[in-house]
Design an enzyme around this catalytic site. Structure first.
Site, mmCIF file in Angstrom:
data_model
loop_
_atom_site.group_PDB
_atom_site.id
_atom_site.type_symbol
_atom_site.label_atom_id
_atom_site.label_comp_id
_atom_site.label_asym_id
_atom_site.label_seq_id
_atom_site.Cartn_x
_atom_site.Cartn_y
_atom_site.Cartn_z
ATOM 1 N N GLY A 135 36.065 40.715 32.515
ATOM 2 C CA GLY A 135 35.135 39.598 32.580
ATOM 3 C C GLY A 135 34.256 39.655 33.815
ATOM 4 O O GLY A 135 33.823 40.729 34.245
ATOM 5 N N CYS A 136 34.008 38.493 34.407
ATOM 6 C CA CYS A 136 33.100 38.401 35.549
ATOM 7 C C CYS A 136 33.592 39.176 36.764
ATOM 8 O O CYS A 136 32.792 39.554 37.628
ATOM 9 C CB CYS A 136 32.895 36.940 35.926
ATOM 10 S SG CYS A 136 32.066 35.958 34.655
ATOM 11 N N ALA A 137 34.884 39.432 36.864
ATOM 12 C CA ALA A 137 35.427 40.180 38.002
ATOM 13 C C ALA A 137 35.173 41.673 37.885
ATOM 14 O O ALA A 137 35.415 42.426 38.832
ATOM 15 C CB ALA A 137 36.924 39.930 38.123
#
Length: 343
Positions: A135-137
């Site tokens: 995801g965003c990480a």
């Protein structure tokens, strides 16, 4: 780090147009739209790039159609970002020893680097590490992975590419408030870096760390449903960041042998305006300190994993401080950190 490049798809939409489109698309759920329409005004976004014409988003699409758009757009974005990053490093595709690919917004089997590798000119023996689910990480975690692989083989050169097409997950068939929030936040984009080799680079990657909190799986992620991926955004994200970020950052810095006072600049994924505010409050940075994060959010929206590298690109142009800490939150719920040093 030898280079950094970014890419965005050819279509774009202003936030005013997105708000008007949202009013039209969610006309059958007027109460939901009326309750949440303020998110368009408060998101801190002026415009976003998206992978399909605006008309495409006005129709319901199933898995097959969504993933078809993902594959077509992700391959093009991969090639553009990777080509620019390899050229900026003064290399050719045949010089790349391995590729780490991070993408969580579609399914590609064979993976993206395998699909575009022959046309790009990667060697047949290039190593491949496709990663899904960050995801965003993923912008920070993926870059960390590429750096560790490069350091394990001194002199090798690794390409890291992250591509996300968040906008294709926009859904019209649900009463979930997160679906409307996604309509106000999501943009699409890609970023690529070359790491490794013996030549001086644009930054030195010194170390990395991650923090995952127990019992937080429902804060952020995707639900896999019949029409397509459904975004999971919990309202608890900003207060959770406010309450927990400082201790996580201090633990990471202690691992690096640093303190907060040693960090010249935090370079963070701007998941949303409230998240940026929460980061500043949690780390006592002062309101407005994360100006580049707000600029990228304004110009591109939340592109998931690539977004933090768009911020880093602007920081490199401004001038990297002695020590920079890249951070990004992702599903898990987790926080990834990467220590960059000015070369």
């Amino acid at each position: 780090m030898l280079s950094l490049a970014t890419a965005v798809p050819p279509f774009s939409i202003t936030q005013d147009a997105a708000k008007a489109l949202g009013r039209e698309l969610f006309a059958g759920r007027k109460a939901l739209y009326d309750r949440l329409q303020g998110v368009f005004d408060n998101a801190g976004i002026d415009q976003r790039n998206i992978v399909a014409p605006i008309e495409w988003y006005g129709h319901n699409h199933g898995w097959e159609e969504r993933n078809r758009v993902y594959l077509e757009a992700a391959e093009a974005l991969f090639v553009e970002a990777a080509t620019k990053a390899i050229a900026a490093a003064g290399l050719s595709p045949g010089d790349i020893d391995g590729v780490v690919t991070v993408s969580t917004t579609g399914i590609a089997t064979p993976s993206l680097e395998a699909r575009v590798g022959p046309a790009m000119g990667f060697r047949p023996d290039v190593r491949r590490v496709p990663v899904f689910g960050l995801g965003c990480a993923g912008g920070v975690s993926g870059l960390s992975t590429a750096a560790r692989l490069a350091s394990a083989e001194p002199g090798s050169r690794w390409l890291f590419v992250t591509v996300e097409t968040c906008s294709i997950s926009i859904r019209l068939d649900t009463d979930d408030p997160a679906a409307l929030v996604a309509t106000a936040l999501f943009g699409d984009g890609a970023a690529a870096c070359v790491v490794g080799g013996d030549a001086p680079g644009i930054a030195t990657i010194r170390d990395s760390a991650e923090q995952q909190w127990p019992d937080t799986l429902k804060i952020m992620g995707w639900r896999v449903e019949d029409p397509g991926l459904a975004v999971v955004f919990d309202r608890a994200i900003p207060p959770f960041v406010n309450d927990n970020l400082a201790s996580a950052i201090d633990a990471m810095l202690a691992k690096f042998g640093l303190a907060r006072s040693d960090v010249g600049r935090l370079c963070s994924h701007p998941g949303g305006a409230k998240v940026v505010d929460a980061i500043e409050q949690a780390l006592e940075l002062g309101a407005g300190s994360l100006d580049l994060e707000r600029e990228v959010l304004r110009d591109h929206g939340n592109m998931s994993a690539p977004t933090v590298l768009f911020v880093l690109e602007r920081l490199l142009k401004r001038g990297l401080p002695d020590n920079t800490l890249l951070t990004a939150f992702g599903p898990g719920f987790s926080c990834a950190g990467l220590w960059l040093e000015r070369p």
